[in-house]
Design an enzyme around this catalytic site. Structure first.
Site, PDB file in Angstrom:
ATOM      1  N   GLN B 260       0.821  -1.329  -0.279  1.00 47.74           N
ATOM      2  CA  GLN B 260       0.236  -0.150   0.104  1.00 47.74           C
ATOM      3  C   GLN B 260       1.128   1.326  -0.152  1.00 47.74           C
ATOM      4  O   GLN B 260       0.794   2.057  -0.711  1.00 47.74           O
ATOM      5  CB  GLN B 260      -0.903   0.179   1.618  1.00 47.74           C
ATOM      6  CG  GLN B 260      -1.910  -0.748   1.111  1.00 47.74           C
ATOM      7  CD  GLN B 260      -2.784  -1.306  -0.250  1.00 47.74           C
ATOM      8  OE1 GLN B 260      -3.412  -0.274  -0.459  1.00 47.74           O
ATOM      9  NE2 GLN B 260      -2.441  -2.042  -1.249  1.00 47.74           N
ATOM     10  N   HIS B 263       1.867   2.866  -2.950  1.00 49.11           N
ATOM     11  CA  HIS B 263       1.060   3.735  -4.455  1.00 49.11           C
ATOM     12  C   HIS B 263       1.207   5.228  -3.793  1.00 49.11           C
ATOM     13  O   HIS B 263       1.266   5.172  -5.158  1.00 49.11           O
ATOM     14  CB  HIS B 263      -0.314   3.437  -3.143  1.00 49.11           C
ATOM     15  CG  HIS B 263      -1.069   2.462  -4.179  1.00 49.11           C
ATOM     16  ND1 HIS B 263      -1.022   2.149  -5.037  1.00 49.11           N
ATOM     17  CD2 HIS B 263      -1.236   0.721  -3.503  1.00 49.11           C
ATOM     18  CE1 HIS B 263      -2.197   1.150  -5.952  1.00 49.11           C
ATOM     19  NE2 HIS B 263      -1.860   0.417  -5.051  1.00 49.11           N
ATOM     20  N   GLU B 328      -9.635  -0.072   4.866  1.00 51.49           N
ATOM     21  CA  GLU B 328     -10.615  -0.191   2.725  1.00 51.49           C
ATOM     22  C   GLU B 328      -9.841  -1.843   2.779  1.00 51.49           C
ATOM     23  O   GLU B 328     -10.631  -2.667   2.307  1.00 51.49           O
ATOM     24  CB  GLU B 328      -9.269   0.468   2.292  1.00 51.49           C
ATOM     25  CG  GLU B 328      -9.395   0.180   0.512  1.00 51.49           C
ATOM     26  CD  GLU B 328      -8.992   1.189  -0.452  1.00 51.49           C
ATOM     27  OE1 GLU B 328      -7.548   1.074   0.185  1.00 51.49           O
ATOM     28  OE2 GLU B 328      -8.902   1.175  -1.815  1.00 51.49           O
ATOM     29  N   HIS B 329      -8.633  -2.032   3.307  1.00 50.46           N
ATOM     30  CA  HIS B 329      -7.915  -3.486   3.039  1.00 50.46           C
ATOM     31  C   HIS B 329      -7.461  -3.702   4.277  1.00 50.46           C
ATOM     32  O   HIS B 329      -7.179  -3.294   5.549  1.00 50.46           O
ATOM     33  CB  HIS B 329      -6.753  -3.326   2.202  1.00 50.46           C
ATOM     34  CG  HIS B 329      -6.928  -2.483   1.094  1.00 50.46           C
ATOM     35  ND1 HIS B 329      -6.573  -1.916   0.551  1.00 50.46           N
ATOM     36  CD2 HIS B 329      -7.328  -3.416   0.131  1.00 50.46           C
ATOM     37  CE1 HIS B 329      -6.872  -1.400  -1.190  1.00 50.46           C
ATOM     38  NE2 HIS B 329      -7.253  -2.594  -1.312  1.00 50.46           N
ATOM     39  N   ASP B 362      -5.997  -7.285  -5.829  1.00 50.71           N
ATOM     40  CA  ASP B 362      -6.004  -5.887  -6.100  1.00 50.71           C
ATOM     41  C   ASP B 362      -5.779  -6.260  -8.119  1.00 50.71           C
ATOM     42  O   ASP B 362      -6.125  -5.642  -8.574  1.00 50.71           O
ATOM     43  CB  ASP B 362      -5.307  -4.967  -6.059  1.00 50.71           C
ATOM     44  CG  ASP B 362      -4.510  -4.587  -5.068  1.00 50.71           C
ATOM     45  OD1 ASP B 362      -5.425  -4.184  -4.923  1.00 50.71           O
ATOM     46  OD2 ASP B 362      -3.301  -3.902  -4.747  1.00 50.71           O
ATOM     47  N   HIS B 421     -54.864  13.286  -1.822  1.00 52.23           N
ATOM     48  CA  HIS B 421     -54.149  11.809  -2.074  1.00 52.23           C
ATOM     49  C   HIS B 421     -55.172  11.220  -1.381  1.00 52.23           C
ATOM     50  O   HIS B 421     -55.159  10.224  -1.755  1.00 52.23           O
ATOM     51  CB  HIS B 421     -52.391  12.706  -0.781  1.00 52.23           C
ATOM     52  CG  HIS B 421     -51.353  13.174  -1.585  1.00 52.23           C
ATOM     53  ND1 HIS B 421     -51.052  13.886  -1.298  1.00 52.23           N
ATOM     54  CD2 HIS B 421     -50.194  11.996  -1.705  1.00 52.23           C
ATOM     55  CE1 HIS B 421     -50.031  14.230  -2.170  1.00 52.23           C
ATOM     56  NE2 HIS B 421     -49.704  12.487  -1.862  1.00 52.23           N
TER      57      HIS B 421
END
Lengths: 430, 430
Positions: B260, B263, B328-329, B362, B421
């Protein structure tokens, strides 16, 4: 006069396109105001809430303990409600709960041919904020429609905010909240309430997602806090599209068209029919009904400014028009509505047949009445139990399955220049 | 140095909270710039696209016919790709397709005890726009992860936009698009590409939903067109949380954390372990791996600035920390990961056991790699087939069932002051 279109006329395409592109939203620049309020609530917390509530709702709260509606107040509100209406609310709640329980998604876990275990599981969003508009136009039915799916999904904490301008609240709103098991209620509204739910204050713990309708400031604030919390759709003015043959009672269809028109001067009611005489009869019935409605002024403005009657040669021509309109509510008042519905792709909710008026869906049918407006049914759905859960992907490999699919991952990681990605797989392959 | 926390130490709560509230996003004020570009594209269409592409991508397109990537260009790109990598891409595509096909939701229709027919049906979003970042950091795997669910859902038209700064494009991106059946590809990017997809231009027909990652301008533009079209999540920098006991190979876990970190300098990698010696060994292994990575500079910056090691007394203490991080992971590198996973509620994806490195997800595992970042797993899910379909509620009553539930609707409509209505129901009851 409502707009009149005839699909057989020259210029129909252009006129229909103009109808689609008609802008009904108010276009005031509210983003800056909402942004300032959000920043202030984030910074000053409760103190900002007290200030804005005094300013916008003309409600002076002597201290922060007054922000929350007490159990006694809720009990008093319930007691003050009309018994028949309360009973009707319970009928609605039970039916809404039954429908939404059937939307609960199932987990999945399987082992594929490569020996990889894959799947996903669903869990509830734990803290949900529910915005309820205040003043006279508060709708207890909206409380049910927003709160019940959250509870069915398993939300632990459901926090309602409702402004009480001049201290006024519809007791049915509190009764509805009570019925749904809302855990906390605060007498705040506007962008400041959205800020409190998103960021938290000394008194109000933050939530994970905010749902519910509101004015332009509320909508702007929700859009701005999106990311910090989840939000639901930004709702525009309500709409109905009725596709009806000449075999309907014009007075019934007229009532259906007016049931949206009475919501808002910028609501939109459209009739598509293959029978010009029937269309005229509907228009006449609308005029007749308008004489007896207490919201006649609003309904009349909506029908005259945004209403439309579209005559088609054949009802088989309707689906392509319907798909371009992508209506929030679609009534198919024909003998075989299922057949017509099968040719239609974009609609928030479809009311099938002559005995399914849209208003039944607003209250007691069971499906949610929070539906995509302004042509957004092309890409979005009504509120549902799914809006209150989230999915976690699951995967499990062992040495064997990693040997089978790992080399492809290494090749792709290397081609993307991501060495450590490749390494984290290849180091396990040796 | 990465942050070191020990759950047994005094001050742990405060330090952990600071970690949670750490801001990693860039905070530039890009909204105004993006708004101006959107307005301009809406007004000037293709001409604006040519101007911005020349300005931001340094790419001069002689006329609007050059906006679209030709079939010949795509064919040439595919031919130029490495055969092994293309084969790996096909393995990935097949596995992603299989997983996402299992996410297709089912329609439902039933008659309840009141005789009301209720249900819903799902239909595809017809026109989908896919944003793919350009330049050197274009990831063909992202094309697969965004395009395949749309195609599986039944999208008729899938439009890709990808900027080609200085005319450069990774041929694997075009190959991936070709593999997924992308229908149109345009060489544009930034807020201008988002505007083109949302509003349409002379050359590009508008879409119904826009997905895919992008820089801050793209993210801002997507947020601003939300409502006109649907959008996916606004993704923040990537994150991984590894929960590992002392029985793991430190070099494996180090590689996972770096996968990670490489990235983005603002990516975040966190290790939670109950073994302090193991933690030290992982840190040492990270230093050792960093000597051999081509993205070492990025990975090192991320690990030093945002990396964290949290020592807990017992791994049973991990789930409550994990839920607060809502990663996230999440890797659970322990003997019985299912048991630990059962106590965790908030995570985008969970990688179970010692042979499930995050990088496998991934590329080739099958589940989507577009996952909720920045603690948004509390309220949102990874991309899925569900993001490319929408649900239409269905209801059908007859005279009998309307008589059963209609009166409750009339009571509620009257209590809300909505006469029309009430009328639309009561008129059918007489």
């Amino acid at each position: 006069m409502p707009l009149k279109l005839n699909s057989k006329s020259a210029g129909f395409e252009e006129a229909f396109k103009a109808l689609l592109n008609q802008k009904r939203d108010e276009d005031r620049n509210v983003d800056m105001v909402a942004a300032d309020i959000l920043t202030d609530v984030r910074k000053r917390g409760d103190a900002a809430l007290l200030d804005y509530t005094r300013k916008f709702d003309r409600l002076v709260l002597s201290d922060t303990t007054k922000l929350r509606v007490t159990a006694a107040e809720i009990k008093n509100a319930v007691t003050s409600c009309d018994a028949t209406t309360l009973e009707a609310l319970k009928v609605a709640a039970a039916r809404i709960e039954d429908y939404h329980r059937r939307q609960l998604p199932e987990d999945q876990m399987y082992k594929d041919t490569a020996g990889v275990s894959l799947g996903y599981r669903w869990t509830a969003i734990e803290n949900v904020g529910l915005y309820v508009p205040g003043g006279r136009a508060t709708y207890p039915s909206s409380v049910l429609m927003n709160a019940i799916p959250a509870k069915v999904a398993g939300a632990k904490r459901l926090v309602m905010v409702v402004p009480m301008p001049d201290g006024i609240i519809n007791p049915m709103v509190l009764a509805a909240a009570d019925l749904c098991g809302v855990n906390e209620i605060y007498r705040i509204g506007g962008a400041q309430a959205v800020g409190a739910l998103a960021y938290g204050t000394e008194t109000i713990a933050p939530v994970d997602k905010i749902v519910g309708p509101g004015n332009a400031y509320v909508a702007s604030a929700k859009k701005q806090v999106f990311g910090t919390v989840g939000i639901d759709m930004i709702a525009g003015p309500s709409e109905i599209l009725v596709v009806a043959d000449g075999q309907n009672d014009p007075a019934w269809i007229a009532a259906d068209l007016l049931s949206q028109a009475e919501h808002d001067p910028v609501a939109q009611s459209i009739l598509i029919t293959d029978d010009e005489d029937f269309a005229k009869a509907v228009e006449a019935a609308i005029e007749s009904h308008l004489e007896n409605l207490n919201r006649a002024e609003i309904a009349r403005a909506s029908w005259q400014d945004y209403g439309a009657v579209i005559i088609v040669k054949d009802l088989e021509d309707a689906p392509s028009l319907v798909d371009q309109i992508a209506p929030e509510h679609l009534e198919l008042c024909v003998d075989n509505p299922e057949s017509l519905a099968a040719s239609i792709h974009h609609a928030g909710a479809i009311f099938l047949g002559r005995y399914s008026p849209e208003a039944i869906g607003d209250y007691v049918a069971g499906p949610n009445h929070v539906l995509p407006t302004s042509r957004t049914a092309r890409f979005s759905s009504g509120l549902s139990t799914l809006d209150f859960v989230k999915r976690t992907s699951l995967m499990k490999l062992d040495a064997d399955s990693l040997h089978r699919i790992g080399p492809a991952a290494v090749a792709l990681a290397e081609s993307e220049g991501l060495d450590a990605h490749a390494l984290s797989v290849s180091i396990r392959l040796n």
